[in-house]
Scaffold this active site. Sequence first.
Site, mmCIF file in Angstrom:
data_model
loop_
_atom_site.group_PDB
_atom_site.id
_atom_site.type_symbol
_atom_site.label_atom_id
_atom_site.label_comp_id
_atom_site.label_asym_id
_atom_site.label_seq_id
_atom_site.Cartn_x
_atom_site.Cartn_y
_atom_site.Cartn_z
ATOM 1 N N CYS A 198 -5.520 8.208 8.864
ATOM 2 C CA CYS A 198 -5.643 7.623 10.205
ATOM 3 C C CYS A 198 -5.532 8.700 11.282
ATOM 4 C CB CYS A 198 -4.475 6.668 10.430
ATOM 5 S SG CYS A 198 -4.805 5.046 9.846
ATOM 6 N N ARG A 225 -0.310 14.957 12.490
ATOM 7 C CA ARG A 225 0.080 14.711 11.091
ATOM 8 C C ARG A 225 0.146 16.015 10.287
ATOM 9 N NH1 ARG A 225 -1.771 9.018 9.030
ATOM 10 N NH2 ARG A 225 0.277 9.176 8.080
ATOM 11 N N PRO A 226 0.953 16.955 10.755
ATOM 12 C CA PRO A 226 1.120 18.214 10.007
ATOM 13 C C PRO A 226 1.797 17.971 8.659
ATOM 14 C CG PRO A 226 2.759 18.028 11.714
ATOM 15 C CD PRO A 226 1.838 16.857 11.896
ATOM 16 N N ILE A 227 1.793 18.993 7.823
ATOM 17 C CA ILE A 227 2.494 18.845 6.533
ATOM 18 C C ILE A 227 3.530 19.950 6.343
ATOM 19 C CG2 ILE A 227 0.613 17.554 5.411
ATOM 20 C CD1 ILE A 227 -0.169 20.155 3.991
ATOM 21 N N ILE A 258 7.562 7.740 16.629
ATOM 22 C CA ILE A 258 7.285 8.413 15.348
ATOM 23 C C ILE A 258 6.011 9.257 15.401
ATOM 24 C CG2 ILE A 258 6.902 8.079 12.867
ATOM 25 C CD1 ILE A 258 9.706 7.247 13.729
ATOM 26 N N ARG A 270 -8.441 -0.368 4.595
ATOM 27 C CA ARG A 270 -7.608 0.631 3.914
ATOM 28 C C ARG A 270 -6.247 0.044 3.544
ATOM 29 N NH1 ARG A 270 -6.167 4.969 7.236
ATOM 30 N NH2 ARG A 270 -4.991 5.525 5.392
ATOM 31 N N LYS A 280 0.857 -1.205 0.000
ATOM 32 C CA LYS A 280 0.000 0.000 0.000
ATOM 33 C C LYS A 280 0.888 1.249 0.000
ATOM 34 C CE LYS A 280 -1.622 1.829 3.973
ATOM 35 N NZ LYS A 280 -1.354 3.267 4.135
ATOM 36 N N ASN A 281 1.920 1.253 0.826
ATOM 37 C CA ASN A 281 2.729 2.466 0.987
ATOM 38 C C ASN A 281 3.748 2.675 -0.114
ATOM 39 O OD1 ASN A 281 1.211 3.018 3.181
ATOM 40 N ND2 ASN A 281 2.737 2.388 4.685
ATOM 41 N N ARG A 287 -4.810 10.262 3.931
ATOM 42 C CA ARG A 287 -3.666 11.102 4.317
ATOM 43 C C ARG A 287 -2.656 11.201 3.161
ATOM 44 N NH1 ARG A 287 -0.303 14.388 7.378
ATOM 45 N NH2 ARG A 287 1.809 13.824 6.800
ATOM 46 N N ASP A 297 4.551 1.139 11.935
ATOM 47 C CA ASP A 297 3.333 0.471 11.474
ATOM 48 C C ASP A 297 3.171 -0.925 12.054
ATOM 49 O OD1 ASP A 297 3.483 1.910 8.113
ATOM 50 O OD2 ASP A 297 2.877 2.721 10.056
HETATM 51 C C1 EPZ Z 1 4.091 7.194 5.864
HETATM 52 O O1 EPZ Z 1 3.260 8.204 6.404
HETATM 53 C C2 EPZ Z 1 3.232 5.951 5.810
HETATM 54 N N1 EPZ Z 1 2.077 6.167 4.932
HETATM 55 C C3 EPZ Z 1 2.754 5.609 7.223
HETATM 56 O O2 EPZ Z 1 1.993 4.414 7.147
HETATM 57 C C4 EPZ Z 1 3.973 5.368 8.096
HETATM 58 O O3 EPZ Z 1 3.551 5.111 9.413
HETATM 59 C C5 EPZ Z 1 4.865 6.612 8.074
HETATM 60 O O4 EPZ Z 1 5.227 6.932 6.719
HETATM 61 C C6 EPZ Z 1 6.157 6.404 8.864
HETATM 62 O O5 EPZ Z 1 6.849 5.312 8.358
HETATM 63 C C7 EPZ Z 1 2.263 6.059 3.599
HETATM 64 O O6 EPZ Z 1 3.360 5.831 3.112
HETATM 65 C C8 EPZ Z 1 1.051 6.231 2.755
HETATM 66 P P1 EPZ Z 1 5.917 10.670 7.989
HETATM 67 P P2 EPZ Z 1 3.744 9.735 6.421
HETATM 68 O O7 EPZ Z 1 5.779 11.908 7.192
HETATM 69 O O8 EPZ Z 1 4.536 10.026 5.220
HETATM 70 C C9 EPZ Z 1 5.716 14.018 11.314
HETATM 71 C C10 EPZ Z 1 0.159 3.031 7.553
HETATM 72 O O9 EPZ Z 1 -0.334 2.583 8.594
HETATM 73 N N2 EPZ Z 1 5.617 14.975 10.195
HETATM 74 O O10 EPZ Z 1 7.166 9.864 7.868
HETATM 75 O O11 EPZ Z 1 2.563 10.580 6.711
HETATM 76 C C11 EPZ Z 1 4.471 13.167 11.426
HETATM 77 O O12 EPZ Z 1 3.466 13.841 12.160
HETATM 78 C C12 EPZ Z 1 0.596 4.479 7.512
HETATM 79 O O13 EPZ Z 1 0.351 2.382 6.495
HETATM 80 C C13 EPZ Z 1 5.650 16.334 10.486
HETATM 81 O O14 EPZ Z 1 5.756 16.741 11.645
HETATM 82 O O15 EPZ Z 1 4.692 9.722 7.696
HETATM 83 C C14 EPZ Z 1 4.984 11.952 12.153
HETATM 84 O O16 EPZ Z 1 5.023 12.218 13.527
HETATM 85 C C15 EPZ Z 1 0.351 5.203 8.811
HETATM 86 N N3 EPZ Z 1 5.546 17.222 9.468
HETATM 87 C C16 EPZ Z 1 6.409 11.798 11.603
HETATM 88 O O17 EPZ Z 1 6.751 13.065 11.034
HETATM 89 C C17 EPZ Z 1 5.417 16.814 8.164
HETATM 90 O O18 EPZ Z 1 5.332 17.687 7.266
HETATM 91 C C18 EPZ Z 1 6.538 10.727 10.521
HETATM 92 O O19 EPZ Z 1 5.628 11.035 9.516
HETATM 93 C C19 EPZ Z 1 5.382 15.433 7.890
HETATM 94 C C20 EPZ Z 1 5.496 14.524 8.914
#
Ligand code: EPZ
Length: 421
Positions: free
Chosen positions: A116, A121-123, A328, A398, A22-23, A92, A306
């Site tokens: 989720c 989950r900021p961007i 995380i 999902r 999926k990811n 997301r 995950d």
């Molecule tokens: C990806 O999410 C995966 N989703 C997640 O899988 C996975 O848990 C995560 O990476 C970590 O490995 C997909 O690939 C579709 P991150 P992503 O940006 O990209 C913070 C599942 O269950 N952050 O690495 O959203 C964030 O809040 C899902 O399959 C910021 O602060 O994860 C988190 O605490 C859940 N600002 C940390 O970084 C940002 O702009 C890691 O998030 C972006 C992220």
Amino acid sequence: MKKFIIEKSDALSGKISVQGSKNSVLPLLAATVLIKGKSRLHNCPELSDVRAAVKILESLGCTVERAGDTLTVDASEITGNEIPQELMSEMRSSVMFLGAILGRTGSAVLSAPGGCDIGKRPIDIHISAVSDLSAHTRRECGKLFFAAENGLKGNTVTLAFPSVGATENMILAACTAKGKTVIYNAACEPEIADLVSFLNLAGASVRMYGNGLIEIEGVRQLHGAEYTVMADRIAAGSYLLAAAATGGSLTVNNIFPQHIASLIPVLGKMGCKTEIGDNFVSVSAPKRLKAVSRTGTMPYPGFPTDLQAPLCASLCRAEGDSVVTENIFEARFKHVPELKKLGADITVQGKTAFIKGVPCLCASRLNALDLRGGFALIIAALQAQGTSEIINTEHIDRGYECPEKVLTELGAKIKRVEDYG
Ligand code: EPZ
């Protein structure tokens, strides 16, 4: 609403091949927006998140056809740059269309992403990443407007955190930017390597060094490519933990062991025997697992966040006390109150769960609150005396393709009930 009915099951045993990742398939689908032509992706899982990504592609003017596990995307004509609000809130990962839309059209409009409920989950890292490539951002009426009037320009960037999605967005935006982009502190999950392989097949020039360094030479345009999505390492780890929790044995046949290398020693500490080959991982568990003193989630190659919830569920009946720390996401223990309904003895303090293994769990009516936490409830219910129910299984759908079929073939007593009102 949908639910699973699950009875205490004997030890799961058998061999499986897991679904496509999926990811990985989600960023790969986003990448097709960059390609003025047709792309073909094989081994695409049938998941609601994939259907949501297809709807986003179609809302941008792409045509998408599915034949079995192959998705063919024709992005010859892109007629829009905005992801509709209802699709953004559905998933997301819709935020990772940002880099591709910007790279293709020079502008993009997004609203706050959904997905989720495992934290804020900021961007912000995504926004600063594309801003570093000369895209300007403004916020208006709950939407984010991005524009690179003179096109995106390569730059040297250090990510504040090795965010998976922000790394993917940066790579997608930089592929056709003018000049070279160097990313420091990039995420290096296998799903990102899958994306890079596809992009390079499509004519991009991306080098991933695996130590958080990624270099991208902007090219004028990409061309159609055909690619097979990697196997889902999180689904593989989830099923291995389900087998271990029931004292069973399982071989996952189509997985690269290094993709879940951090799980193997944890299974060993739980008292399991493991065997790995070029493309399989096997586990054979004792009747009762041992507790694991300390496990902490980390970016790849650390223990994957995950698998944190499935691990907690597998440790509920282990002999002794386990400690699991979630490093995380800040709110990824929503499965704990549900596990406690079964009689699990778990205390959460801040980002750490303290699990005291109990000799047995008792069936209950459970509520899936997020994707991986939902699968954790399945693992726990398989161990619980009696018949449990899990409602709101839409969360599980999902990311897991027909989990009830996979588990039934391994000996689990689980069935899906649709639309029970
Ligand atoms: C990806 O999410 C995966 N989703 C997640 O899988 C996975 O848990 C995560 O990476 C970590 O490995 C997909 O690939 C579709 P991150 P992503 O940006 O990209 C913070 C599942 O269950 N952050 O690495 O959203 C964030 O809040 C899902 O399959 C910021 O602060 O994860 C988190 O605490 C859940 N600002 C940390 O970084 C940002 O702009 C890691 O998030 C972006 C992220």
